[in-house]
Scaffold this motif. Structure first.
Motif, PDB file in Angstrom:
ATOM      1  N   UNK A  28       0.873  -1.189   0.000  1.00 44.08           N
ATOM      2  CA  UNK A  28       0.000   0.000   0.000  1.00 44.08           C
ATOM      3  C   UNK A  28       0.904   1.231   0.000  1.00 44.08           C
ATOM      4  N   UNK A  29       0.529   2.243  -0.796  1.00 42.09           N
ATOM      5  CA  UNK A  29       1.233   3.514  -0.685  1.00 42.09           C
ATOM      6  C   UNK A  29       0.238   4.640  -0.916  1.00 42.09           C
ATOM      7  N   UNK A  30       0.272   5.589  -0.020  1.00 42.46           N
ATOM      8  CA  UNK A  30      -0.630   6.751  -0.121  1.00 42.46           C
ATOM      9  C   UNK A  30       0.248   7.996  -0.032  1.00 42.46           C
ATOM     10  N   UNK A  31       0.290   8.764  -1.113  1.00 39.25           N
ATOM     11  CA  UNK A  31       1.138   9.939  -1.140  1.00 39.25           C
ATOM     12  C   UNK A  31       0.431  11.186  -0.596  1.00 39.25           C
ATOM     13  N   UNK A  57       3.951  11.013  -6.513  1.00 36.37           N
ATOM     14  CA  UNK A  57       5.062  10.203  -6.032  1.00 36.37           C
ATOM     15  C   UNK A  57       5.289   9.029  -6.954  1.00 36.37           C
ATOM     16  N   UNK A  58       6.340   8.302  -6.669  1.00 34.86           N
ATOM     17  CA  UNK A  58       6.641   7.116  -7.482  1.00 34.86           C
ATOM     18  C   UNK A  58       7.486   6.160  -6.661  1.00 34.86           C
ATOM     19  N   UNK A  59       7.485   4.929  -7.112  1.00 33.56           N
ATOM     20  CA  UNK A  59       8.300   3.904  -6.470  1.00 33.56           C
ATOM     21  C   UNK A  59       9.353   3.475  -7.481  1.00 33.56           C
ATOM     22  N   UNK A 107       8.603  11.042  -2.949  1.00 32.34           N
ATOM     23  CA  UNK A 107       7.464  11.954  -2.849  1.00 32.34           C
ATOM     24  C   UNK A 107       7.866  13.256  -3.520  1.00 32.34           C
ATOM     25  N   UNK A 108       6.920  13.840  -4.252  1.00 32.33           N
ATOM     26  CA  UNK A 108       7.190  15.144  -4.848  1.00 32.33           C
ATOM     27  C   UNK A 108       6.329  16.157  -4.114  1.00 32.33           C
TER      28      UNK A 108
END
Lengths: 234, 154, 230
Positions: free
Chosen positions: A196-199, A204-206, A221-222
């Protein structure tokens, strides 16, 4: 009043308002102000603008939690301490050749080389000449000048003599540890499965780095909403 | 026969002990969060206290950054499903929670908060024991922050 | 800076120059007292430039370091506060250049640089009519509107507004900070104020609910407006 003199009047108005006119011009302008109510109104607008802008900006400073300034002071103090330590490290007098030899003797490499040499000597004494490869090894070991042997040590400094001990500079670099920091193992396989990723509204990117620790995951994160083709620049 | 029984009992007991201790280890982990400031000016040297992530910092991912400084490091002792949050010197906070352990892998939830406690990131991932993840891109001073999050079973 | 400490601690209420002198001798406490006097103002200036709280706090911290480093160069030709403000402005401008942010409000269709009549009048008459010193709610609304308008300005326009209206820097000082001519500063300030006035009038005018009393008092006559802010 033609357009260019109107613009000049506006510029004079601003300069007068900012106290940038010389005395003679300022006096002349004051009579213009008295004669033109519209000009006076614009002067009052400038006063209003200065008043509201000044108050708005000042209020921003009033709202900051004192703890944030304390944080800035902590960082400042740490910066000064670091600078002082680095200055101290550089100011240390250069170590003499005997000092360098003495420092080298204390390193594990020197003990290893010395131990190997001593063991080889014992073998030679007990077994006699021509005992085998140890002669060559011993010769190699004894022929190796100290700096080369030292280069085998992965943690060796390039110029250890600049600091009294390698850890001195490291201390200057390391932040104040809040608790006793226990030894932490070096990372091994870094392969991660991100589920799970919540920016939180940012973009953002992985991405992944293939290296000696396997594949390391980097979650970027941008924070600014910068687009690649942004036309915005100062 | 008696000796054999004693031996078998001892083995079983040791096994039970081992299982108990493994079960205890499954419930907890230890993590370290290292906060690094990456800046675009510098000579590209990775300082000694960041050698453990040198290969990452010198990869193409961070090619734009020429200096790295360790700002802060915090240790976390995590129990299963218990949130832990600590504030870094920049004001950013990191929350960690151990979600579970399966075999050699730990499952962790990590949240990043700005100095104003606004959430910037929340992520959950599974990772090998002692493995490391990097969270990067947070603005600070004239550079970007990188958080290196490394966890191991306790 | 010399590292020798004074024998007696400098008093808490010592004036700036006394604190500067003590700090120049290496008195860290005096330095801290001095900077703490201005830290909120420094933040206000930085926030005015950068419109971001974290960036503004970074500038506060950077200003501590930079002032500490260069305090030996301060000779007292200007007030400490002026000298400090120039350092802060410099740090903020560097920040903005690095961040490379530019908003195109100055080239908005409604705002022209050729001195046409359209741009010479602020929409809806005098700005001052939107103020009412007795009304705290209105005051809050005005401050909020100003915040939003500052956000809308370009970095260059906002920089000159902050330097002039908050810091009180002269045109010459502003020109040095922005590495341009005095004439450019004058022009930039002129247009920045014009833009700010128009934005503010648009915002306040859109939300204005003139009461009967307001209309009666002001009567549309700009010369009769009350001074807005105490």
């Amino acid at each position: 009043m033609n357009r260019s003199s109107q613009e000049q009047l506006e510029h004079d108005l601003h300069a007068y308002f900012d106290g940038e006119l010389d005395d003679a011009t300022a006096t002349q302008f004051e009579s213009e102000l008295a004669e033109h109510p519209a000009l006076k109104a614009r002067f009052e607008d400038l006063q209003f603008l200065r008043s509201v802008v000044g108050k708005t900006l000042e209020s921003a400073g009033e709202q900051v939690d004192a703890a944030r300034f304390e944080q800035a002071w902590d960082a400042f103090d740490a910066h000064l301490d670091r600078e002082a330590r680095l200055k101290h490290a550089v100011a240390e007098p250069p170590v003499s050749i005997w000092g360098r030899v003495s420092a080298f003797i204390k390193t594990p490499v020197a003990w290893g080389v010395g131990g190997a040499a001593a063991a080889a000597a014992v073998v030679f004494l007990v077994v006699g000449p021509g005992a085998g490869p140890s002669n060559t090894q011993m010769a190699d070991a004894s022929d190796q000048p100290a700096p080369n042997a030292k280069a085998d040590e992965p943690e060796a400094d390039a110029a250890p003599s600049l600091a009294p001990s390698p850890t001195h500079v490291a201390d200057a670099e390391s932040p104040k540890a809040p608790d006793a920091m226990t030894e932490f193992p070096l990372p091994e396989a870094n392969n991660a499965d991100v589920e799970i990723v919540d920016f939180a509204g940012h973009s953002g990117r992985i991405s992944h780095i293939d290296g000696k620790h396997g594949t390391t995951t980097v979650i970027w994160v941008q924070e600014d909403d910068e687009s690649v083709d942004s036309e915005r620049s100062l | 026969m008696k000796t054999k029984n004693i031996l078998l009992s001892a083995v079983a007991f040791a096994g039970a002990l081992g299982t108990a201790s493994v079960a205890k280890a499954d419930d907890s982990a230890q993590c370290r969060v290292t906060q690094v400031l990456a800046k675009k000016d510098g000579d590209g040297t990775v300082p000694r206290n960041l050698k453990f992530i040198e290969s990452e910092l010198t990869s193409d991912q961070f090619a734009a950054y020429k200096s790295f400084e360790l700002l802060d490091a915090k240790d976390y002792k995590l129990d299963l499903n218990v949130d832990k949050k600590q504030r870094m010197k920049t004001g950013h906070s990191l929350g960690l929670k151990l979600l579970g352990v399966t075999g050699s892998k730990l499952k962790v939830n990590v949240s990043v908060f700005s100095a104003k406690q606004k959430q910037l990131l929340s992520t959950a991932y599974s990772i090998e024991n002692k493995g490391l993840v990097l969270l990067a891109g947070y603005k600070h001073a004239d550079g970007k922050l990188i958080f290196a999050v490394q966890c191991q079973k306790r | 800076m010399a590292s020798k400490r004074q024998d007696l601690p400098v008093p808490h209420d010592a004036d700036d120059l006394a604190l500067v002198a003590a700090a120049q001798q290496g008195d860290r406490r005096a330095f801290r007292l001095l900077m703490q006097r201005y830290q909120r103002k420094v933040y206000s200036v930085a926030y005015g430039f950068l419109r971001n709280s974290e960036d503004a706090l970074d500038v506060v911290q950077e200003s501590f370091i930079k002032v500490h480093r260069y305090l030996g160069n301060f000779e007292g030709n200007s007030s400490f506060y002026t000298w400090l403000y120039r350092i802060v402005a410099n740090l903020c401008i560097d920040h903005l250049r690095r961040a490379k942010r530019h908003k195109d409000v100055e080239f908005d269709d409604g705002l022209r640089h050729d001195g046409s009549e359209e741009s010479s009048d602020v929409a809806g008459g005098s700005l001052s009519q939107y103020g009412n010193p007795g009304d705290m709610l209105r005051r809050k609304e005005i401050l909020r509107a100003v915040e939003l308008c500052l956000d809308d300005l370009s970095d260059k326009h906002r920089s000159v507004i902050v330097m002039r209206e908050l810091q009180g820097l002269s045109y010459e000082e502003m020109a040095q900070e922005m590495a341009c001519s005095k004439g450019t500063i004058m022009s930039r300030l002129f247009h920045a104020r014009r833009n700010m006035q128009k934005l503010l009038a648009d915002r306040l005018g859109a939300h204005a609910v003139p009461s009967g009393k307001d209309n009666e008092e002001n009567g549309g006559d700009p010369a009769s407006v009350a001074k807005v802010m105490p």
